[in-house]
Every structure is written in C-alpha cells, then in structure tokens.
Design an enzyme around this catalytic site. Structure first.
Site, mmCIF file in Angstrom:
data_model
loop_
_atom_site.group_PDB
_atom_site.id
_atom_site.type_symbol
_atom_site.label_atom_id
_atom_site.label_comp_id
_atom_site.label_asym_id
_atom_site.label_seq_id
_atom_site.Cartn_x
_atom_site.Cartn_y
_atom_site.Cartn_z
ATOM 1 N N ASP A 157 24.822 -46.298 -65.480
ATOM 2 C CA ASP A 157 24.769 -45.265 -64.427
ATOM 3 C C ASP A 157 23.354 -45.178 -63.882
ATOM 4 O O ASP A 157 22.409 -44.937 -64.619
ATOM 5 C CB ASP A 157 25.213 -43.923 -65.024
ATOM 6 N N SER A 209 30.773 -36.000 -64.045
ATOM 7 C CA SER A 209 30.002 -35.900 -62.813
ATOM 8 C C SER A 209 29.926 -34.432 -62.378
ATOM 9 O O SER A 209 29.577 -33.587 -63.199
ATOM 10 C CB SER A 209 30.629 -36.811 -61.740
ATOM 11 N N ARG A 218 30.059 -41.205 -47.633
ATOM 12 C CA ARG A 218 30.727 -41.881 -48.731
ATOM 13 C C ARG A 218 30.101 -43.240 -49.032
ATOM 14 O O ARG A 218 29.980 -43.632 -50.191
ATOM 15 C CB ARG A 218 32.210 -42.049 -48.408
ATOM 16 N N HIS A 231 28.005 -45.362 -62.403
ATOM 17 C CA HIS A 231 28.496 -43.988 -62.584
ATOM 18 C C HIS A 231 30.019 -43.901 -62.656
ATOM 19 O O HIS A 231 30.579 -43.173 -63.480
ATOM 20 C CB HIS A 231 27.965 -43.129 -61.428
ATOM 21 N N ASP A 232 30.696 -44.624 -61.782
ATOM 22 C CA ASP A 232 32.161 -44.550 -61.736
ATOM 23 C C ASP A 232 32.825 -44.965 -63.043
ATOM 24 O O ASP A 232 34.040 -44.784 -63.198
ATOM 25 C CB ASP A 232 32.711 -45.423 -60.594
#
Lengths: 372, 372
Positions: free
Chosen positions: A322, A154, A223, A352-353
């Site tokens: 992602d 990332s 967030r 993505h994580d």
C-alpha cells in the site's frame, strides 16, 4: 459440521437494502440535517441477547452490499462475510450502513431537503464522527447496545476506529484494515486534487447539477487519480507496461488528441467511466472531505491519549504494498493502542486495493481473533 | 588557481535567451512544422576546436535558464553550472535549448503558424527523438559537431539519453539523472490524469484559448497532481502534516466549499498558481505527451540492443526517495548500458525534485567523471 440455514423474519432478508429514519442530526462543524435516513443491509439474525452483531463500514465509494444475500449480486467483501465465511452469517448478525452523505441509500447531497429540492451545494460538511453518531442511532433502532465487532477497510477502517473511540462502550472488538489514525498530508493532497477535478468540470455547476448533466468527466478524473494511488507501481507495470491498447497506436496520429491510447490509459478510462456511472459526484466530495478531516485524536490530546478511551480489542491490518496507507502508519496506530497489538500484513503486490482483493490473506487471523 | 573571466563576443552573453532558426521539421508521427525556431542560452565560450561544448536539457516545465549569467536571475541548476561550478563555464561552453513545443523561446503551440494564427489545437505530436533532431540542427548552427557532454534530469534525462542513442557520434558523455529508459505505466497514468485535468477546464477550448482566458485551473490541477509525485510522502508529512493553514480552520464552516484549508492544500494552491502563471497549458500537454512516448528502445530491439548503439560514457543518477522515477529504474538503465555503470544516489528525502534541490549530492562525482 455445517449449521442449518436459519429462518429469517421477512424484515431480515439477507443483503437487501432497507432504510432507517434516525431523526435530525446536529453536525460537528455546525450544520444540521433534518429527518436523516440511513440505508443499510443485514445478514443473519440478531440473537436473543443481541450479542452477535457485527458492523461493517464501507470504503469511500463502497456500498451497503458487503456480501451476497437474497440475490446473487456479488458483495465487496464476499470472501469475508457470508454463511460459512470467516464472519459467519449463520452465527453473526452483520449490519452495513451507507455512510451519511452517501449515495447508496443514506441521506446525502442527492437527497431532497424539506422543501423537496436536492441538497446539492447546500449539503453540509459531515465528519466521520458525525457518521458514527448517525450509525449509533441505527444501532439503537436495531436493538444493538454493543457491537460484537466493528470492521472496516480504508475509509471504513477510519470509521471503525472512530466507533471505538467515540462510542467505547459499544465496541467490543475493532478491526482497522488499511487505514490510518489520521489522514496524512499526502492523503489530504491527493484528496484535494480529486475535489478540484470534480469542481473543475463545467457540469458540476457548483454542486447543483441534479437538473442537468452530472459532472462525469470530473468525477472520472477524481477516480483516475485515486485509482492510481490504490494500486502499486509494480502492479501497473506488470499488467500494462507501455503496451498500446489493442488496435490502437499511441504514435499513430499527427495530433495528440487523436492518437491511440496506451493500455494503462484505456484501463483508467474504464475505471473512471465505471465509477462515474454508479456514483454521485457530490457524495464523492462529501465523503472525501470527511476522510480528509479524519483524525481520531482531534480534540482528544495525543494519539495515545485518544486511544486510551477505547475498550475494544483491536485487529490492525495493512497491505504490504500500500502506497497510500503505508503499513508503517498502521504500525504507528497499533503501537499507540492501550494494550498494543501486532499488524497483520496482507501480502499482496496490488497496493491499497489489496484490502478488497486479497482479504483472504488475513481472514484466518481475523476469524481466530474475533469470530472463533 | 582560478581562470580569468573570458571576453565574450556580443553574441555570446551568458544566460541570455537567443533564437535560432533551424528550418522545417518532419516529425516522427507524421506532422510537419515549418520554420522552426529554438530558443536557447549559452554560458562560456566555445573553444577553437569546438571540443568543450556541453548540452543541458531541461525538465518538463524547465526553461533555458540553467544558470545565472548576464543578469542575476537565478537558474534552475546554479549549483551545477557556472563559473567555478562543477560544470565550470570558465572552461566549458554550456548550451541549453528550450525543447521544441516549449513556451520558453522555441516553436510551440502558442507560436504563430505561417498564417499568423497560434498553432493551438493544431500543434502536432512531437517526440523526444524529434526534439533531439531539432537540437542537433542547433548544434550544427553553433558549430558543435560533438558534445563533450549532454546532461539532463527527469524529462531532460530522457532527452539526454535519446541524444546518446539517436546521435551516438555526437555525444561523448551522457548524464541521465532521475530518468528512466522508458516511461513506465505509472508515469503514463499520472501523465494522463494531468492531461485530462487541462482538457477538463472549460477555458481550454480544445486548445484554442489564446484569444480568451487560458485554462489556469486545469493547468494548476495538472501541476498539483504532478507536484505530489515530485515530492515524497515523508517530505509532505514532515513539512505540513495535518496542520491547518495559518488563520484558517478546516472545521470552521458548515459548507465544505467554505472551510479553511490544511497547510498542504495551501502549499499546493501556491504551486498550482505559480506554474499556471508562468507556463502555457498547451506546452504542458505537448511535452507531457512527448514524455509519455519516451522509450529509448522503441523500434530498436531490446533496451540492451538500443543502448548498444551508444558510444558515450554514461553517468546515471537517481534520487533515493524518488517515487515517480524509482532508483531501481535507473539501475535497470545502468545495467543495460554497453559497459554498465553504477548508479549515483542523490541522498535526499524530498523525492524526485531532489535532482533540482540536492544536485550538489552528485556534483562531485559528476565533475570528476566528466569535467575534471
């Protein structure tokens, strides 16, 4: 066959935050930071010819604590880094620095300026290239002329890529995971919304909130937005669907503000609160700005021309699900590299994580390529 | 062969906002609204046996102004509705009501309560089923026992679907465009972030801002988040990429807050400001809440069981590049219908907003199916 645990000098206890003074730093857009400190951790021992050093770059809200070490506090890439792990700290000397502007040990907006006041709103724009130049000074101080490898996911992947392009003689191998050659319009758009969220919080006070309440709600909202983009739609649907949060009823009140939550709302409330409790909002802004500005080709011609300056061997990986850093963008990067390369797919439905939760998916190929 | 323009009575001027009093309304989660008014517009003329009436349901921030009419003010579905258009107002009597809770003529949070004060924070939770019940009363007042067709996209598609399930005897044909049988976890998540954005704005004042400044920044941020999800990643990349806004330089300042914008940021600033200038933040909350609660199967068993009560012929369409209301979700709806149906794909790269910008893609099939 297992290696015996090496004996470290007292200054090299694994996974403990230390600090390096790297002097004043002129920044790319004209700012200046005097007396910059970088927080960093290390694992393992630098060998005699300093040929076994590995730099790991953290993501937006990551820290220097890549792996377990002196204490048993879990690291964010424990699966990848540690004794006997793919990046084996019995053989390699791993260094992780907090990015400049950070809140995990490095000079950032919450640090004190020479007058003893928090930088706050006066903290200057830093770019990923500025971060690399700062980290290069750390490498100098650690006696590392050239990294065996630089790795990151990332934002960390963007830093790794900039390392290879900005300091080509100092990077032998470079792993760019779930990252792009340049932040895309959509990434900029989502980032702008996150910045707006923080600035909207009345507690933000223009960035000078260190003597008052921090902008927890604004940071939490940033967030929330980010976290949705870090996960995939199927992941959220599978985990939460439309379920109400336990003991709550979304249809249980006359006023919207009093209704019970859906489980996915409770989950995001939790993610928001967790980050707001551990992270500085100004750092979130500064690092997000750096990421928005990320473009390895900026001022270097085409992407292909920019990458032509690199000498590193590359390892490019993407999470198949992602939807923030699309695998196709990793493919575009791979195709533009001087010798090309394939993209390793992290097969994970999470989004993505997956570069954090499912890194084992590429640990084998990465080890074989860089750490055999 | 063209029909001659019908002569309307003075009360039926095309595309002009009118108001209907529909009495007090008990709401699904326990609230009560006295003296409810629905704003609505009509086009064309109701025929003698009231068999040519078509209801069009607007999306989250849409209005009653579906099409041009008495004035030349463009409507949001001009391509679909009007004289000689697929929904030909020379033949059909088109009605569009502002959803209850709205700010385009219907009783909403900015309306005055019986004491003469704006409802504000006291405006109750309304569901899409409440909206349908209110709209059914409007149909009663207009002398429409049964709609020839009910159409809608996005939130309007959810309303159209609820019409077919809640008032099955009153809906002969139902077009559900770019909508889902129930809001998904991801849709709830993005909606929650938008609600949080509005609530974070200090001008929101808990919802009672009508004597002060409206929460423009919070509403604008909600719109930014939403707008990104209404467009596709390739659309944003193609239009803006990493280009700076004209005459601005993202690397042109020492302080982040002073730098020039990227073009995509300027674009979203424009979208945010445009919505904040025309829409009420409390209505945005109320209708977003209604959409979060959307689930045609709630209290009706499985989706298949819930849809078994419908008698309408269905037309289901999705935008192929929609990443908020995925085409697969439309396919799930189509498959669960009593007689099944195919999904018509709007071929457009733009994303969800394709149901507005590219509706011509399905106008032919829709006309052939419902308005031949």
């Amino acid at each position: 066959m297992r290696h015996s645990a090496p004996q470290y000098p007292a200054t090299a206890v694994d996974g403990v935050l230390r600090f390096a003074s790297i002097g004043g730093l002129e920044l790319e857009t004209g700012g200046y930071l005097p007396d910059v400190v970088l927080g960093y951790e290390t694992w393992g021992q630098l060998n005699a010819d300093a040929s076994n050093a590995v730099f790991v770059a953290h993501a937006l809200t990551g820290s220097t604590h890549v792996a377990r070490g002196h204490t048993d506090e879990p690291g964010w890439w424990d699966e990848l880094v540690g004794p006997g792990r793919p990046v084996d700290t019995n053989r390699f000397y791993v260094v992780a620095a907090n990015m400049i502007g950070g809140c995990y040990g490095s000079t950032g907006p919450s640090s004190l300026d020479p007058q003893g006041l928090p930088w706050g709103s006066r903290f200057p724009l830093v770019t990923i290239r500025d971060a690399v130049r700062a980290e290069a000074r750390l490498a100098d101080r650690l006696g590392i002329a050239r990294w065996h490898a630089v790795l990151g996911g990332s934002l960390g992947g963007a830093r790794a890529l900039e390392w290879a392009a900005t300091e080509p003689d100092r990077v032998q191998r470079c792993a760019v995971i779930a990252a792009t050659p340049a932040s895309t319009a959509e990434q900029i758009a989502f980032a702008q919304a996150q910045i707006a969220a923080i600035r909207l919080d009345p507690d933000f006070s223009g960035g000078d909130y260190y003597n008052g309440n921090p902008p927890l709600a604004g940071l939490g909202l940033a967030r929330r937005i980010a976290h949705i983009t870090y996960r995939s739609e199927p992941e959220l649907e599978y985990r939460f669907g439309r379920s109400p949060q336990e003991d709550e009823n979304p249809f249980g009140a006359v006023l919207p503000a009093e209704r019970g939550r859906y489980a996915v709302e409770s989950y995001l409330d939790h993610q928001a609160g967790k980050l707001a409790g551990r992270f500085d909002a100004n750092t979130y802004l500064v690092l997000t700005e750096a990421l928005m500005g990320h473009d390895v080709a900026r001022g270097r011609g085409s992407l292909r021309q920019a990458l032509a300056r690199t000498t590193a061997e590359f390892f490019v990986a993407a999470v198949e699900s992602d939807r923030l850093y699309f695998p196709q963008q990793s493919a575009d990067l791979a195709a533009a590299l001087p010798r090309g390369t394939q993209v390793h797919l992290i097969r994970a439905p999470i989004g993505h994580d997956g570069f954090l939760t499912n890194v084992r998916e590429i640990a084998g190929p990465l080890q074989a390529a860089f750490f055999a």
